[in-house]
Design a protein around this motif. Structure first.
Motif, PDB file in Angstrom:
ATOM      1  N   ALA A 235       3.441   5.819  -2.716  1.00 25.86           N
ATOM      2  CA  ALA A 235       4.658   6.506  -3.159  1.00 25.86           C
ATOM      3  C   ALA A 235       4.621   6.756  -4.662  1.00 25.86           C
ATOM      4  CB  ALA A 235       5.887   5.677  -2.781  1.00 25.86           C
ATOM      5  N   VAL A 236       4.147   5.763  -5.405  1.00 25.33           N
ATOM      6  CA  VAL A 236       4.045   5.951  -6.856  1.00 25.33           C
ATOM      7  C   VAL A 236       3.033   7.068  -7.169  1.00 25.33           C
ATOM      8  CG1 VAL A 236       3.301   4.841  -8.999  1.00 25.33           C
ATOM      9  CG2 VAL A 236       4.738   3.603  -7.391  1.00 25.33           C
ATOM     10  N   ALA A 237       1.897   7.028  -6.455  1.00 26.00           N
ATOM     11  CA  ALA A 237       0.873   8.058  -6.695  1.00 26.00           C
ATOM     12  C   ALA A 237       1.412   9.447  -6.370  1.00 26.00           C
ATOM     13  CB  ALA A 237      -0.366   7.762  -5.851  1.00 26.00           C
ATOM     14  N   VAL A 238       2.148   9.550  -5.265  1.00 23.82           N
ATOM     15  CA  VAL A 238       2.734  10.849  -4.901  1.00 23.82           C
ATOM     16  C   VAL A 238       3.763  11.264  -5.942  1.00 23.82           C
ATOM     17  CG1 VAL A 238       4.165  12.028  -3.196  1.00 23.82           C
ATOM     18  CG2 VAL A 238       2.308  10.579  -2.439  1.00 23.82           C
ATOM     19  N   GLY A 239       4.569  10.322  -6.391  1.00 17.96           N
ATOM     20  CA  GLY A 239       5.580  10.643  -7.388  1.00 17.96           C
ATOM     21  C   GLY A 239       4.981  11.162  -8.674  1.00 17.96           C
ATOM     22  N   VAL A 240       3.930  10.491  -9.136  1.00 24.41           N
ATOM     23  CA  VAL A 240       3.273  10.943 -10.373  1.00 24.41           C
ATOM     24  C   VAL A 240       2.662  12.326 -10.170  1.00 24.41           C
ATOM     25  CG1 VAL A 240       1.334  10.468 -11.911  1.00 24.41           C
ATOM     26  CG2 VAL A 240       2.826   8.613 -11.201  1.00 24.41           C
ATOM     27  N   LEU A 241       1.949  12.488  -9.064  1.00 23.88           N
ATOM     28  CA  LEU A 241       1.262  13.760  -8.815  1.00 23.88           C
ATOM     29  C   LEU A 241       2.258  14.907  -8.677  1.00 23.88           C
ATOM     30  CD1 LEU A 241      -1.614  14.916  -8.179  1.00 23.88           C
ATOM     31  CD2 LEU A 241      -1.009  14.727  -5.790  1.00 23.88           C
ATOM     32  N   TYR A 242       3.259  14.700  -7.855  1.00 20.58           N
ATOM     33  CA  TYR A 242       4.216  15.780  -7.619  1.00 20.58           C
ATOM     34  C   TYR A 242       5.135  15.989  -8.822  1.00 20.58           C
ATOM     35  CZ  TYR A 242       2.922  16.632  -2.760  1.00 20.58           C
ATOM     36  OH  TYR A 242       2.248  17.011  -1.626  1.00 20.58           O
ATOM     37  N   GLY A 243       5.427  14.919  -9.551  1.00 21.24           N
ATOM     38  CA  GLY A 243       6.234  15.083 -10.754  1.00 21.24           C
ATOM     39  C   GLY A 243       5.527  15.928 -11.788  1.00 21.24           C
ATOM     40  N   LEU A 244       4.246  15.639 -12.014  1.00 12.17           N
ATOM     41  CA  LEU A 244       3.479  16.434 -12.972  1.00 12.17           C
ATOM     42  C   LEU A 244       3.307  17.870 -12.476  1.00 12.17           C
ATOM     43  CD1 LEU A 244       0.713  13.865 -14.000  1.00 12.17           C
ATOM     44  CD2 LEU A 244       2.643  14.638 -15.352  1.00 12.17           C
ATOM     45  N   THR A 245       3.158  18.023 -11.166  1.00 14.02           N
ATOM     46  CA  THR A 245       2.998  19.373 -10.630  1.00 14.02           C
ATOM     47  C   THR A 245       4.291  20.169 -10.781  1.00 14.02           C
ATOM     48  OG1 THR A 245       1.467  18.442  -9.016  1.00 14.02           O
ATOM     49  CG2 THR A 245       2.216  20.665  -8.612  1.00 14.02           C
ATOM     50  N   ALA A 246       5.409  19.513 -10.505  1.00 14.99           N
ATOM     51  CA  ALA A 246       6.686  20.213 -10.633  1.00 14.99           C
ATOM     52  C   ALA A 246       6.932  20.664 -12.067  1.00 14.99           C
ATOM     53  CB  ALA A 246       7.819  19.304 -10.160  1.00 14.99           C
ATOM     54  N   ALA A 247       6.397  19.893 -13.011  1.00 11.00           N
ATOM     55  CA  ALA A 247       6.625  20.239 -14.414  1.00 11.00           C
ATOM     56  C   ALA A 247       5.799  21.441 -14.849  1.00 11.00           C
ATOM     57  CB  ALA A 247       6.311  19.036 -15.298  1.00 11.00           C
ATOM     58  N   SER A 248       4.695  21.703 -14.172  1.00  8.94           N
ATOM     59  CA  SER A 248       3.814  22.768 -14.677  1.00  8.94           C
ATOM     60  C   SER A 248       3.496  23.851 -13.665  1.00  8.94           C
ATOM     61  CB  SER A 248       2.500  22.150 -15.181  1.00  8.94           C
ATOM     62  OG  SER A 248       1.957  21.303 -14.194  1.00  8.94           O
TER      63      SER A 248
ATOM     64  N   GLY B 126       0.814  -1.214   0.000  1.00  9.27           N
ATOM     65  CA  GLY B 126       0.000   0.000   0.000  1.00  9.27           C
ATOM     66  C   GLY B 126       0.842   1.256   0.000  1.00  9.27           C
ATOM     67  N   LEU B 127       1.886   1.270   0.831  1.00 11.79           N
ATOM     68  CA  LEU B 127       2.740   2.457   0.878  1.00 11.79           C
ATOM     69  C   LEU B 127       3.510   2.632  -0.429  1.00 11.79           C
ATOM     70  CD1 LEU B 127       4.091   2.285   4.538  1.00 11.79           C
ATOM     71  CD2 LEU B 127       2.362   3.816   3.602  1.00 11.79           C
ATOM     72  N   GLY B 128       3.879   1.508  -1.041  1.00 19.99           N
ATOM     73  CA  GLY B 128       4.536   1.601  -2.346  1.00 19.99           C
ATOM     74  C   GLY B 128       3.628   2.217  -3.389  1.00 19.99           C
TER      75      GLY B 128
END
Lengths: 454, 249
Positions: free
Chosen positions: A105-118, A100-102
């Protein structure tokens, strides 16, 4: 122990449920936020909202895992092994929680990665991640403890549905603005855009982390209490853990109970955890679109500036250069109506429309124009007086909204006001501006009647 | 061998399906709306009874699990009737319990909505139990319940979210699994009802606390009929879906 953990990771039920969790995550505010404007505070808040779908499934899966020995009729056999049930079953809990935590972590990575890009401003917020992780651990631990202590075929579904009901109750408390809702991870009581405009501390996430961690520790401690859990040392440690967890959860509930939620602004104040300067406005330099009357937004909303300016241009174009009309319109968070300060008109920003990710709909744009027209003409939404009412309606009608039925704070106009507004809107733009330049002061003072309008 | 199973066989079959614990679990679930918790309004008021119905349906579905396994299939020809009878009996008991609870404290949407949701969700659960596993049959109905909560929040009016539809609107003739099983697709007009008297999305979303204040009152543009725009003055940006709904003068 590591080998056992590896085995549990391979034979866990969570991978089977992850597609369901992914679908639930996608339809949650998490998925919708990806289409909206990239603002760190908003993106952080959706992580906690995503628990509404993830949490019950996690609790159900953990209960399923926890009741495995009973379901497979292995309890008597396993009781003869060298390890107690606490040490023996912890790897299964850890494996379920790690899956579940993994995923989180993936969900946070995708969300924050896309946010950092825009994102045009700000930085990643880690408190929402901590709250989501702690709450998820609480779901896993609670579900696992229920499954292990009350095994049976109905334990998994009832745990999952019960967790969902608990979240609904927590959201209900948040809806009622009950202070106890501050301890729950879902049901945001404060606007996620508020930290952009007002200083906010970490009191609420701190309470939420303490509460969730307390529940997780309490559940893990309760697992060590039964007779077969282990020796006296294990059971004593379990009792200490359970007491500590219960104390943490009770402390968090007490802290939340001392809090206060402002009904108008949604500001949360927990006196014991208040940080200095909380609630003060945040200083920022707005970004503006050049024009006769500038339209400005918070730097985090730079991407929607052109759209906002285009929506307001039919009104700002009419009133530009008229003496007494503010030279700047700034969209920001305002608990009340608009106000004029220092030659600038401050109006509430349509955050909901910005959040949708779609272009502004005509309804939202019409409301923005009506708000701006009243604010630019009178500095407020007070359109008492038929002449003031008719002129505001006329400006809005000339801006291309003849069907606008009501202005902010006003009722539906009667026939005489509508007729005067139509006459005013039918004037040539230059004549309208000229009349406003000559009569705006008298109009604001309420000295003009409906018959004085052209 | 008689066609009608003996009373002892029925009793043993019910015991193997944990009928008594199942009834106790359904009673516990049915008592949730009676607890002294604040009565939610808006979408939450609809989601809570739906969760209750999903819980009862999950118990009905899980009770179909056999503790004996494959060996049970060769013991006689009464098994299909016993299985069906057990499921029907538990469903009827769940209906009676939830109806009694609803009579004591009526849920949002009325008792009929609750019982309709119970019947439909029990159908989904039993189908899942048959095709997947009785032990895992709770996951899809739970996911569907959460999905319905989201649909309520987003004002989706598709017939696929029949549990959240008001009973005053045209009722669905069957539950979604029956649609898909029969290969029947509801007509487009039935999928997207645009009755303005039912479009209370603004009222409902304004009271939804799970979304922040700034996100509330945002009806889906696909279901929103916007105002007319005079030709040549469309200076604003309008979404494509909205543009299609605007009659151009």
């Amino acid at each position: 122990m590591i080998r056992l953990l590896r085995l549990e990771l391979r034979r866990n039920i969570m991978p089977l449920l992850l597609p369901v969790v992914a679908v639930l995550l996608w339809i949650s505010p998490y998925g919708r936020s990806l289409a909206g404007i990239a603002v760190w505070t908003r993106r952080g808040a959706v992580l906690q909202d995503a628990l509404q779908g993830f949490g019950p499934v996690a609790a159900g899966a953990a209960a399923w895992t926890g009741s495995r020995e009973h379901r497979a009729r292995m309890r008597d056999l396993m009781a003869s092994t060298a390890r107690g049930s606490w040490a023996r079953t912890l790897p299964a809990w850890a494996a379920t929680a790690l899956w579940g935590l993994g995923f989180l972590a993936v969900a946070v990575g995708v969300l924050y990665g896309l946010t950092a890009a825009s994102a045009s401003l700000g930085h990643p917020l880690w408190w929402p991640v901590a709250v989501a992780a702690a709450a998820l651990l609480a779901f896993f631990s609670g579900g696992y403890a229920i499954g292990a202590l009350l095994p049976g075929r109905f334990v998994a579904p009832l745990t999952a549905i019960g967790a969902f009901m608990l979240l609904v109750v927590a959201a209900t408390l948040a809806q009622a603005r009950h202070p106890a809702a501050l301890a729950g991870p879902v049901g945001a009581v404060s606007d996620p855009y508020r930290p952009l405009f007002f200083r906010t501390g970490h009191a609420v996430p701190e309470v939420q982390v303490i509460f969730a961690a307390g529940l997780a520790v309490l559940a893990l401690g309760a697992l060590a209490l039964p007779t077969g859990a282990g020796g006296s040392a294990v059971r004593s440690a379990g009792a200490v853990l359970a007491a500590t967890g219960a104390g943490m959860a009770a402390t968090a509930l007490w802290l939340a109970g001392t809090g206060h939620i402002a009904r108008d602004s949604g500001a949360v104040d927990i006196p014991l955890l208040r940080s200095p300067g909380e609630g003060r406005p945040v200083a920022y330099t707005p970004v503006c679109e050049g024009g006769a009357i500038q339209v400005c937004v918070h730097p985090a909303f730079t991407t929607v500036l052109d759209e906002s300016a285009a929506a307001l241009r039919p009104v700002t174009g009419q009133l530009a250069g008229v003496p007494g009309v503010p030279g700047r319109v700034e969209e920001r968070m305002l608990p009340g109506g608009p106000r004029v300060t220092g030659g600038a008109l401050y109006v509430p920003a349509p955050f909901g429309a910005f959040d949708s990710g779609h272009p502004l709909t005509s309804a939202v744009a019409r409301k923005m124009r009506a708000d701006a027209a009243c604010g630019l003409l009178y500095g407020s939404w007070n359109v008492t007086g038929q002449a003031r009412w008719a002129v505001a309606l006329g400006v809005v009608a000339a801006a291309g909204d003849p069907d606008t039925p009501v202005l902010p704070g006003a009722a539906r106009p009667d026939a005489s006001v509508t007729a005067a507004a139509r006459r005013f809107a039918a004037l040539a733009p230059a004549a309208r501006r000229q009349w406003l330049a000559a009569h705006l002061t008298a109009l604001r003072a309420g000295r003009l009647a409906l018959t004085d309008l052209p | 061998m008689t066609l009608i199973p003996s009373l002892r066989l029925v009793r043993l079959h019910l015991a193997s399906r944990r009928a008594v614990p199942a009834l106790s679990a359904i009673c516990c679930v049915g008592c949730v709306p009676l607890l002294p918790i604040p009565r939610p309004s808006g979408p939450l008021g609809v989601v809570l009874p739906l969760a209750v119905a999903a819980g009862a349906a999950a118990v009905v579905g899980t009770s179909t699990a056999s503790p004996i396994g494959e060996a049970e299939r060769v013991t006689g020809r009464h098994l299909p009737a016993l299985r069906t009878g057990t499921a029907v009996l538990l469903l009827a008991a769940a209906t009676a319990i939830l109806a009694a609870a609803a009579a004591h404290r009526a849920p949002a949407g009325g008792s009929l909505t609750l019982l309709r949701a119970l019947a439909g969700l029990a159908g989904i659960t039993l189908l899942t139990a048959a095709f997947l596993s009785p032990h895992r049959c709770w996951a899809p109905p739970l996911a569907y319940t959460i999905l319905c909560g989201r649909a309520l929040e987003r004002s989706w009016t598709s017939l696929w979210f029949w549990p959240i539809r008001a009973p005053t609107t045209r009722p669905p003739r069957a539950s979604p699994p029956c649609f898909s099983y029969a290969g029947w697709r509801p007509p487009r007009s039935a999928l997207h009802l645009s009755d303005p008297t039912r479009n209370t999305a603004r009222e409902r979303c304004s009271s939804m606390p799970t979304t922040p204040a700034s996100m509330r009152c945002r009806p889906d543009p696909r279901f929103t009929v916007t105002a007319r725009l005079p030709a040549g003055k469309a200076t604003e940006t309008v979404s494509k879906a909205t543009q299609r709904s605007i009659p151009q003068k």
